[in-house]
Motif scaffolding. Sequence first.
Motif, PDB file in Angstrom:
ATOM      1  N   VAL A 145       1.766  -9.223  12.210  1.00  0.00           N
ATOM      2  CA  VAL A 145       2.483  -7.949  12.207  1.00  0.00           C
ATOM      3  C   VAL A 145       2.730  -7.479  10.777  1.00  0.00           C
ATOM      4  CG1 VAL A 145       4.616  -6.753  12.858  1.00  0.00           C
ATOM      5  CG2 VAL A 145       3.550  -8.373  14.451  1.00  0.00           C
ATOM      6  N   ALA A 146       3.124  -8.391   9.900  1.00  0.00           N
ATOM      7  CA  ALA A 146       3.412  -8.027   8.517  1.00  0.00           C
ATOM      8  C   ALA A 146       2.183  -7.415   7.840  1.00  0.00           C
ATOM      9  CB  ALA A 146       3.894  -9.248   7.743  1.00  0.00           C
ATOM     10  N   ILE A 147       1.022  -7.999   8.072  1.00  0.00           N
ATOM     11  CA  ILE A 147      -0.208  -7.451   7.483  1.00  0.00           C
ATOM     12  C   ILE A 147      -0.475  -6.048   8.016  1.00  0.00           C
ATOM     13  CG2 ILE A 147      -2.702  -7.735   7.297  1.00  0.00           C
ATOM     14  CD1 ILE A 147      -1.013  -9.686   5.621  1.00  0.00           C
ATOM     15  N   LYS A 148      -0.226  -5.837   9.304  1.00  0.00           N
ATOM     16  CA  LYS A 148      -0.400  -4.510   9.888  1.00  0.00           C
ATOM     17  C   LYS A 148       0.552  -3.500   9.255  1.00  0.00           C
ATOM     18  CE  LYS A 148      -0.806  -4.013  14.301  1.00  0.00           C
ATOM     19  NZ  LYS A 148      -0.528  -4.103  15.758  1.00  0.00           N
ATOM     20  N   LEU A 149       1.775  -3.927   8.972  1.00  0.00           N
ATOM     21  CA  LEU A 149       2.744  -3.036   8.346  1.00  0.00           C
ATOM     22  C   LEU A 149       2.317  -2.670   6.927  1.00  0.00           C
ATOM     23  CD1 LEU A 149       6.087  -4.727   9.508  1.00  0.00           C
ATOM     24  CD2 LEU A 149       4.937  -2.754  10.523  1.00  0.00           C
ATOM     25  N   LEU A 150       1.864  -3.659   6.164  1.00  0.00           N
ATOM     26  CA  LEU A 150       1.380  -3.392   4.807  1.00  0.00           C
ATOM     27  C   LEU A 150       0.233  -2.383   4.825  1.00  0.00           C
ATOM     28  CD1 LEU A 150       1.378  -7.050   3.412  1.00  0.00           C
ATOM     29  CD2 LEU A 150       2.811  -5.183   2.560  1.00  0.00           C
ATOM     30  N   GLU A 151      -0.698  -2.581   5.762  1.00  0.00           N
ATOM     31  CA  GLU A 151      -1.860  -1.696   5.853  1.00  0.00           C
ATOM     32  C   GLU A 151      -1.451  -0.302   6.314  1.00  0.00           C
ATOM     33  OE1 GLU A 151      -4.361  -3.848   8.518  1.00  0.00           O
ATOM     34  OE2 GLU A 151      -5.190  -5.159   6.950  1.00  0.00           O
ATOM     35  N   ALA A 152      -0.501  -0.238   7.261  1.00  0.00           N
ATOM     36  CA  ALA A 152      -0.082   1.065   7.793  1.00  0.00           C
ATOM     37  C   ALA A 152       0.553   1.927   6.705  1.00  0.00           C
ATOM     38  CB  ALA A 152       0.899   0.867   8.950  1.00  0.00           C
ATOM     39  N   VAL A 153       1.368   1.322   5.846  1.00  0.00           N
ATOM     40  CA  VAL A 153       2.002   2.083   4.769  1.00  0.00           C
ATOM     41  C   VAL A 153       0.977   2.449   3.700  1.00  0.00           C
ATOM     42  CG1 VAL A 153       3.727   1.982   2.923  1.00  0.00           C
ATOM     43  CG2 VAL A 153       4.272   1.083   5.198  1.00  0.00           C
ATOM     44  N   ALA A 154       0.074   1.534   3.392  1.00  0.00           N
ATOM     45  CA  ALA A 154      -0.963   1.834   2.390  1.00  0.00           C
ATOM     46  C   ALA A 154      -1.841   2.994   2.852  1.00  0.00           C
ATOM     47  CB  ALA A 154      -1.809   0.592   2.127  1.00  0.00           C
ATOM     48  N   GLU A 155      -2.113   3.058   4.164  1.00  0.00           N
ATOM     49  CA  GLU A 155      -2.966   4.122   4.706  1.00  0.00           C
ATOM     50  C   GLU A 155      -2.309   5.501   4.625  1.00  0.00           C
ATOM     51  OE1 GLU A 155      -3.976   2.870   8.625  1.00  0.00           O
ATOM     52  OE2 GLU A 155      -5.344   1.289   7.936  1.00  0.00           O
ATOM     53  N   LEU A 156      -0.992   5.540   4.435  1.00  0.00           N
ATOM     54  CA  LEU A 156      -0.330   6.829   4.229  1.00  0.00           C
ATOM     55  C   LEU A 156      -0.785   7.475   2.922  1.00  0.00           C
ATOM     56  CD1 LEU A 156       3.346   5.914   5.257  1.00  0.00           C
ATOM     57  CD2 LEU A 156       1.712   7.272   6.592  1.00  0.00           C
ATOM     58  N   ASN A 157      -1.125   6.617   1.970  1.00  0.00           N
ATOM     59  CA  ASN A 157      -1.642   7.074   0.666  1.00  0.00           C
ATOM     60  C   ASN A 157      -0.709   8.101   0.021  1.00  0.00           C
ATOM     61  OD1 ASN A 157      -3.557   6.891  -1.387  1.00  0.00           O
ATOM     62  ND2 ASN A 157      -4.749   8.620  -0.596  1.00  0.00           N
ATOM     63  N   ILE A 158       0.586   7.773   0.012  1.00  0.00           N
ATOM     64  CA  ILE A 158       1.567   8.648  -0.633  1.00  0.00           C
ATOM     65  C   ILE A 158       1.533   8.369  -2.137  1.00  0.00           C
ATOM     66  CG2 ILE A 158       3.999   9.283  -0.773  1.00  0.00           C
ATOM     67  CD1 ILE A 158       4.336   8.177   2.074  1.00  0.00           C
ATOM     68  N   PRO A 159       1.199   9.354  -2.961  1.00  0.00           N
ATOM     69  CA  PRO A 159       1.073   9.111  -4.411  1.00  0.00           C
ATOM     70  C   PRO A 159       2.382   8.601  -5.030  1.00  0.00           C
ATOM     71  CG  PRO A 159       0.130  11.237  -3.810  1.00  0.00           C
ATOM     72  CD  PRO A 159       0.862  10.744  -2.600  1.00  0.00           C
ATOM     73  N   HIS A 160       2.253   7.569  -5.885  1.00  0.00           N
ATOM     74  CA  HIS A 160       3.409   7.034  -6.611  1.00  0.00           C
ATOM     75  C   HIS A 160       2.891   6.520  -7.958  1.00  0.00           C
ATOM     76  CE1 HIS A 160       7.058   5.277  -7.723  1.00  0.00           C
ATOM     77  NE2 HIS A 160       7.325   4.491  -6.689  1.00  0.00           N
ATOM     78  N   PRO A 161       2.693   7.440  -8.915  1.00  0.00           N
ATOM     79  CA  PRO A 161       2.069   7.059 -10.194  1.00  0.00           C
ATOM     80  C   PRO A 161       2.896   6.098 -11.039  1.00  0.00           C
ATOM     81  CG  PRO A 161       2.904   9.322 -10.258  1.00  0.00           C
ATOM     82  CD  PRO A 161       3.001   8.871  -8.836  1.00  0.00           C
ATOM     83  N   LYS A 162       4.138   5.871 -10.665  1.00  0.00           N
ATOM     84  CA  LYS A 162       4.984   4.967 -11.444  1.00  0.00           C
ATOM     85  C   LYS A 162       4.786   3.494 -11.060  1.00  0.00           C
ATOM     86  CE  LYS A 162       7.259   8.038 -13.871  1.00  0.00           C
ATOM     87  NZ  LYS A 162       7.207   8.063 -15.357  1.00  0.00           N
ATOM     88  N   THR A 163       3.852   3.205 -10.143  1.00  0.00           N
ATOM     89  CA  THR A 163       3.590   1.819  -9.757  1.00  0.00           C
ATOM     90  C   THR A 163       2.174   1.430 -10.141  1.00  0.00           C
ATOM     91  OG1 THR A 163       2.636   2.197  -7.550  1.00  0.00           O
ATOM     92  CG2 THR A 163       5.036   2.261  -7.739  1.00  0.00           C
ATOM     93  N   GLU A 164       1.923   0.120 -10.167  1.00  0.00           N
ATOM     94  CA  GLU A 164       0.603  -0.378 -10.523  1.00  0.00           C
ATOM     95  C   GLU A 164      -0.448  -0.054  -9.474  1.00  0.00           C
ATOM     96  OE1 GLU A 164       3.090  -4.068  -9.333  1.00  0.00           O
ATOM     97  OE2 GLU A 164       3.402  -1.953  -9.882  1.00  0.00           O
TER      98      GLU A 164
END
Length: 317
Positions: A245-264
């Motif tokens: 489930v945790a891996i699915k959550l990580l992938e689900a948020v990454a797939e949103l692709n919300i820009p955040h230039p202040k992170t690596e």
Amino acid sequence: MSDVMLERFLTTLGKATILVVDDQPINIQLIFSILADDYHVLMATSGQQALQVCRDSMPDLILMDVMMPEMDGLQTCQAIKADKDIATIPVIFVTGLQQQENEDACWQAGAVDFIQKPVNANTLLHRIKAHLTLKQQADFLHSLAYIDGLTGVFNRRYLDNSIDTQIAIGKRQQKAMLSVLILDIDHFKLFNDKFGHLAGDEALRKVAKALKTACCRPSDLVARYGGEEFMVVLPNTDEEGAAVVAIKLLEAVAELNIPHPKTEYGMVTISIGGATKTYATAVKDTLTTQADQQLYLAKQSGRNCFRQSISADKSTH
């Protein structure tokens, strides 16, 4: 949001669960033949058995005979209404008794209605639909006190109550493992500083929706834990299941692709900490503390990852 939630509550009526309680199996079979196409039907042939089914399965409505040996329907109804965990389940008596004092006894026991035997199928179906609608509407209004106004997921108040309830049910049903995940949006303050709080609120809503979508089972719970933190409660789930489930959550948020230039990573990501305990040893504070410790380790490990504690009592399940 309220209209959508109400519609979702009402559209579940056809999937409602009804418990039929009668010491005569032929009567149960008759009612089952009327209800089976529209509802999930559970059965009990005694008052004690009915109480156990209610505690284990939480039916949406009960149809119960009055005259039963040992523990009759009136006593059973009174016991249901005295148990805070199941007291809200509406009870309709199905009875051949026709005296006024019998009718009064049904109301005094806590019933919402009663139907005379022999049962008229059309009357039965309409009475059930009416009382299920009332219950769904009441449940909806009650749920509003437990919904986070910004994200639409459950709030901290509901979360705390839910974990205690899950532990109690799991112990009673002798289930195996309970897992919780605490997750945090990485560098969320920097996101707010860069884009403003309105954009931050929109990001929170999108992340919450992604988390709910990724948790497929109806029993899984997603709640806002505080600020940019969320918690996911996974009933009857071991470490391996929690990791999936945790891996699915990580992938689900990454797939949103919300820009955040202040992170690596250049986009909004989350870090997740997990903890798992057997129901027999589960304590809410211990679970949340261990998951929070693992969340800290995930952040120390570079964020956008999952870390979990290994249950010391795993060998007992």
